[in-house]
Design a protein around this motif. Structure first.
Motif: not given
Length: 365
Positions: A140-143, A157-160, A178-182, A282-285
């Motif tokens: 799960t990316a960008d949590c 893992a919560t993400r937009p 379980q993998m995630a990036t933050v 922001g979300q994409t920045g």
């Protein structure tokens, strides 16, 4: 933090052969002896997750043998790790996907962590995707938030999603790890505790330089690049569409100069060519967590909010008293940013020497 809402639908049970996976790991990102701050932030978050699970925190430090690497191992323990897996080989001196992925796959398969966390940096995103692919597990990316479901020990893992308009919580139910990036600055920096103790496990992989196709020809540190470093800024002055036209960006840069700050923008300004994408918040920045965030002419859309809402102090300037940004800003000025920005620049300019960074830090803190 309260326990996340329980998932609806079928109940999943972890296969027996995966129940031996234990501990929460952070892959520590370091380049030439400099640790990326997101790794320390993740150690603090890993500590919370591990305490809920009743397991230990592991930190993985990869690189060539050096005094710097030993120092980083000690730092990892001070910031929350119980075990540090020190992986050393000359071929790991600089990051390359192939050797790092190969080594991490072997280390994970040997020591079997149930959760692996990485920073959502250029390096972390590249490595996380490669490892998840070779391990055939979920990522799960960008949590923006991490938690544990107590009934099945799964990572929540919560993400937009949907362009940042919604938040979704994802589980990797039947796979381990379980993998995630933050992203950097999403999680709070933990307190350093030099009284903490831990153990270091030395690992020396079997790597041969002649088997690695990619070669490092040069190394340019981020601080030497001519780009905005928003993720590390203590003060940011950001602009939105409310500024009206590109010529008014000078007002933002003037205030930033007086404050010793970085300049940020919303996505529409990048799309309009007013600023480069290294300044987008922001979300994409970029995700930022400065001591002071001044938002001029920014409405407060969710796509921007998720990138800056954890700033210590948010000052919003907008002509619309009902603008969404006033719902979460700490301070608000209802008025024309084209008049307020020069007034702030003048006021700070009379009280602060130009670029007196430390003085502003004391005020913002």
């Amino acid at each position: 933090m309260s326990e996340p809402s329980k998932p609806q639908g079928r109940k999943f049970q972890l296969p027996e052969h995966l129940k031996i996976y234990k501990n929460v790991w952070v892959i520590v990102e370091q380049e030439r002896g400099i640790v990326h701050s997101v790794s320390l932030e993740l150690l603090g978050e890993a500590r919370k997750l591990a305490d809920k699970l009743g397991v230990e925190v592991g930190a993985v430090v990869l690189g060539a043998e050096s005094p710097d690497l030993n120092r980083i191992c000690g730092d990892a323990i001070s910031y929350g790790a119980d075990i540090v897996y020190k992986v050393t080989d000359p071929a790991l001196a600089d990051y390359r996907t192939d050797p790092y992925c190969r080594v991490m796959t072997e280390v994970v398969n040997t020591h079997k962590p149930e959760i692996v966390l990485l920073g959502a940096t250029t390096l972390g995103r590249d490595l996380a995707g490669a490892i998840a692919t070779t391990l055939a597990t979920g990522l799960t990316a960008d949590c923006t938030e991490l938690d544990i479901y107590a009934d099945n020990r799964s990572l929540a893992a919560t993400r937009p999603t949907f362009g940042g308009t919604l938040l979704c919580t994802i589980q990797t139910l039947a796979y381990r790890p379980q993998m995630a990036t933050v992203r950097p600055r999403v999680m709070a920096m933990p307190d350093r505790d030099d009284a903490r103790t831990g153990r270091v496990v030395e690992i020396q992989p079997d790597l041969r330089e002649e088997d690695i196709v990619t070669k490092v020809l040069n190394f340019i540190a981020d601080r030497e690049q001519n780009e905005a470093q928003l993720a590390f800024a203590d003060i940011i002055v950001s602009a939105g569409k409310g500024l009206g036209k590109v010529e008014n960006m000078k007002l933002v840069f003037d205030l930033a100069k007086v404050l010793g700050a970085e300049v940020g923008v919303t996505r529409p300004l990048v799309q309009a060519g007013w600023a480069t994408n290294d300044r987008q918040v922001g979300q994409t920045g970029k995700t930022v967590r400065p001591k002071l965030y001044i938002a001029a002419g920014i409405s407060g859309a969710i796509q921007h909010r998720v990138g800056m809402e954890k700033s210590d102090l948010i000052l919003a300037i907008n002509t619309d008293p009902n603008a969404t940004i006033f719902d979460f800003a700490h301070l608000g000025l209802v008025g024309d940013a084209l008049k307020i920005l020069p007034a702030l620049t003048d006021a700070f300019g009379r009280r602060l020497p130009i670029n007196n960074y430390m003085a502003v830090n004391r005020m913002a803190g």
